[in-house]
Design an enzyme around this catalytic site. Structure first.
Site, PDB file in Angstrom:
ATOM      1  N   ALA A   1       0.778  -1.269   0.054  1.00 47.31           N
ATOM      2  CA  ALA A   1       0.039  -0.100  -0.019  1.00 47.31           C
ATOM      3  C   ALA A   1       0.810   1.230   0.205  1.00 47.31           C
ATOM      4  O   ALA A   1       0.270   2.400   0.219  1.00 47.31           O
ATOM      5  CB  ALA A   1      -0.963   0.001   1.113  1.00 47.31           C
ATOM      6  N   GLY A   2       2.057   1.222   0.016  1.00 51.33           N
ATOM      7  CA  GLY A   2       2.957   2.297   0.023  1.00 51.33           C
ATOM      8  C   GLY A   2       3.439   2.896   1.249  1.00 51.33           C
ATOM      9  O   GLY A   2       4.066   3.803   1.525  1.00 51.33           O
TER      10      GLY A   2
ATOM     11  N   SER B   1       5.858  -1.884   3.768  1.00 51.95           N
ATOM     12  CA  SER B   1       6.084  -3.158   4.516  1.00 51.95           C
ATOM     13  C   SER B   1       7.226  -3.932   4.335  1.00 51.95           C
ATOM     14  O   SER B   1       7.828  -4.573   5.327  1.00 51.95           O
ATOM     15  CB  SER B   1       4.933  -4.040   4.430  1.00 51.95           C
ATOM     16  OG  SER B   1       4.753  -4.464   3.039  1.00 51.95           O
TER      17      SER B   1
ATOM     18  N   ASP C   1      13.093   4.729   2.946  1.00 52.95           N
ATOM     19  CA  ASP C   1      12.122   3.663   3.619  1.00 52.95           C
ATOM     20  C   ASP C   1      12.835   2.727   4.698  1.00 52.95           C
ATOM     21  O   ASP C   1      12.250   2.874   6.045  1.00 52.95           O
ATOM     22  CB  ASP C   1      11.638   2.489   2.672  1.00 52.95           C
ATOM     23  CG  ASP C   1      10.714   3.330   1.497  1.00 52.95           C
ATOM     24  OD1 ASP C   1      10.581   4.552   1.537  1.00 52.95           O
ATOM     25  OD2 ASP C   1      10.645   2.562   0.549  1.00 52.95           O
TER      26      ASP C   1
HETATM   27  P1  ADP Z   1       5.081  -2.034   0.335  1.00 54.86           P
HETATM   28  O1  ADP Z   1       6.667  -1.958   0.733  1.00 54.86           O
HETATM   29  O2  ADP Z   1       4.651  -0.527  -0.351  1.00 54.86           O
HETATM   30  O3  ADP Z   1       4.378  -2.479   1.445  1.00 54.86           O
HETATM   31  P2  ADP Z   1       6.076  -3.845  -1.489  1.00 54.86           P
HETATM   32  O4  ADP Z   1       5.504  -4.476  -2.638  1.00 54.86           O
HETATM   33  O5  ADP Z   1       7.308  -3.048  -1.778  1.00 54.86           O
HETATM   34  O6  ADP Z   1       4.845  -3.126  -0.752  1.00 54.86           O
HETATM   35  O7  ADP Z   1       6.499  -5.040  -0.292  1.00 54.86           O
HETATM   36  C1  ADP Z   1       5.310  -5.971  -0.097  1.00 54.86           C
HETATM   37  C2  ADP Z   1       6.004  -7.212  -0.077  1.00 54.86           C
HETATM   38  O8  ADP Z   1       6.745  -7.385   1.189  1.00 54.86           O
HETATM   39  C3  ADP Z   1       4.977  -8.359   0.160  1.00 54.86           C
HETATM   40  O9  ADP Z   1       4.323  -8.716  -0.873  1.00 54.86           O
HETATM   41  C4  ADP Z   1       5.619  -9.271   0.873  1.00 54.86           C
HETATM   42  O10 ADP Z   1       6.307 -10.022  -0.050  1.00 54.86           O
HETATM   43  C5  ADP Z   1       6.560  -8.470   1.757  1.00 54.86           C
HETATM   44  N1  ADP Z   1       5.871  -8.494   2.986  1.00 54.86           N
HETATM   45  C6  ADP Z   1       5.563  -7.477   3.623  1.00 54.86           C
HETATM   46  N2  ADP Z   1       4.853  -7.535   5.000  1.00 54.86           N
HETATM   47  C7  ADP Z   1       5.079  -8.928   5.018  1.00 54.86           C
HETATM   48  C8  ADP Z   1       4.596  -9.558   6.100  1.00 54.86           C
HETATM   49  N3  ADP Z   1       3.848  -9.164   7.438  1.00 54.86           N
HETATM   50  N4  ADP Z   1       4.765 -10.955   6.113  1.00 54.86           N
HETATM   51  C9  ADP Z   1       5.422 -11.424   5.017  1.00 54.86           C
HETATM   52  N5  ADP Z   1       5.860 -10.806   3.945  1.00 54.86           N
HETATM   53  C10 ADP Z   1       5.748  -9.331   4.254  1.00 54.86           C
HETATM   54 MG    MG Z   2       8.446  -1.566  -0.571  1.00 56.66          MG
END
Ligand code: ADP
Ligand code: MG
Length: 387
Positions: free
Chosen positions: A125-126, A129, A174
């Site tokens: 979602a930006g 995560s 980030d």
């Molecule tokens: P953002 O960083 O904006 O949330 P990204 O596409 O860069 O989006 O990163 C999201 C990815 O990070 C997820 O698809 C997953 O692979 C990993 N990730 C994030 N949070 C978790 C979590 N709680 N458990 C496992 N993987 C996670």
């Molecule tokens: Mg990311």
């Protein structure tokens, strides 16, 4: 019960089922960026903060070389060995394995480990995560194997893990925000020197709220790369007359107007946005020092205008969400946040009107785009730490 308490007991229980007792749990938060978009790779300033939504990782050491991972939120597990670490199509393990890979490349000696990861940062979602997972991993491995890395070193290797192992060309912001965040403070980060300073952010009367467009247009990565090239092209042109300009950080509007054909030219508009935005972040910091959140908010609207019209990285959904709140008396500022083409808008608003505003915007968004709007109320909280 507090959401993080629920998460912690859940992660501890799942760890116990798989691996026994964790040595400890690390918390690493997601982040927002108040102002300063697309300025990082132009070596300007950004103004991020870590939030009260985080990724948690429970971990313990093994006697062998096995790495056993469980992702609670995805209901998945993954096993590999220190000797055979490689990219996996499963995606989520890459954010953890990438950090292990960086440590091994730097010559650190690890043994195997078990880890369970879970969190409440919305994925994709930006809110970064991904950086939260990387920073949690780096911090946890640093503790577990007593590597004595500084926070800056952990940030840099987390970024490298995402660049090289996951294959996403993110800047340093980030990871920096996740690791160095501080309750009720925003971080003024100089992306050229990596010097940083905390700025007070008044959350007494005001609330930060995010509206999630729920879309990620496929243009995002190609246009991102194109913007980087356009900025470099602008620098190359400006440099001919002003050799001291190494990045758009070193340029001002007088140089841009002298060197680049004005009007419709894309490179002119990209450079104008970036030069103005770098200045805007600095002016916004003055607003914070003077506790003038109203003036700060106006700059967020100006940033959105620039991102949408000059830098052309917005999308109809984000534009609509900003337009919907623009004349609402309780809203001080709003803009799209992140690389663009989707993700969330960030809004600063008077606390007492939150519910009213959410209802209005949710209804309008559903009418206009046929989508259910997700909203996140966020507070600025501390960065990566042991729980
Ligand atoms: P953002 O960083 O904006 O949330 P990204 O596409 O860069 O989006 O990163 C999201 C990815 O990070 C997820 O698809 C997953 O692979 C990993 N990730 C994030 N949070 C978790 C979590 N709680 N458990 C496992 N993987 C996670
Ligand atoms: Mg990311």
């Amino acid at each position: 019960m507090n959401i993080s308490v629920i998460l912690l007991s859940r992660i501890t229980e799942i760890f116990r089922q798989h691996f026994g007792v964790p040595a400890f749990i690390v918390r690493s938060p997601g982040r927002i960026n108040l102002i300063g978009e697309h300025t990082d790779y132009n070596l300007g300033f950004v103004l991020p903060a870590s939030i009260d939504k985080a990724v948690y990782i429970a971990i313990n050491k093994r006697d062998d070389k096995e790495i056993n991972l469980v992702a609670v939120d995805l209901n998945e597990s993954f096993n590999t060995s220190l000797d055979t670490i490689q990219y996996t199509d499963k995606q989520w393990p890459n954010y953890i394995l990438g950090v292990v890979d960086q440590l091994q490349k730097k010559g650190y000696i690890l043994s195997g480990f078990n880890a369970v990861v879970a969190g409440d940062v919305p994925l994709g979602a930006g809110l970064s995560s991904s950086a939260a997972v990387e920073c949690a991993t780096a911090y946890a491995l640093n503790e577990l194997f007593v590597l004595e890395l500084t926070k800056k070193a952990m940030i840099q290797l987390s970024q490298k893990a995402e660049n090289e192992f996951v294959g996403v060309q993110c800047g340093i912001m980030d990871q920096f925000a996740s690791m160095f965040g501080k309750k009720e403070q925003v971080i003024r980060l100089d992306c050229r020197s990596l010097e940083y300073e905390y700025m007070p952010f008044d959350t007494l009367d005001n609330q930060i709220i995010l509206f999630d467009t729920g879309v990620k247009h496929s243009l995002a990565s190609s246009e991102y790369n194109l913007r980087r090239q356009e900025c470099e092209a602008g620098v190359a042109i400006i440099q001919k007359k002003y050799p001291q300009v190494q990045s758009l950080r070193d340029a001002d509007m007088q140089m841009v107007n002298t060197c680049l054909p004005a009007g419709d030219d894309a490179i002119y508009r990209r450079c104008k946005y970036v030069v103005e935005e770098i200045q805007r972040v600095q002016d916004a910091c003055t607003d914070l020092i003077q506790q003038d959140i109203a003036s700060f908010g106006k700059k967020m609207f100006a940033t959105h205008e620039g991102l949408s019209r000059l830098y052309e990285v917005s999308c109809p959904e984000a534009d609509a969400l900003v337009t919907m709140v623009t004349n609402h008396p309780a809203v001080l500022g709003a803009r799209m946040m992140g690389g663009g083409f989707g993700g969330c808008t960030i809004n600063i608003m008077k606390r007492e009107k939150i519910e009213e505003l959410i209802n209005i915007v949710t209804q309008k968004y559903s009418e206009q785009f046929g989508r259910v709007l997700k909203t996140y109320i966020v507070n600025i909280d501390n960065g990566t730490s042991l729980v």
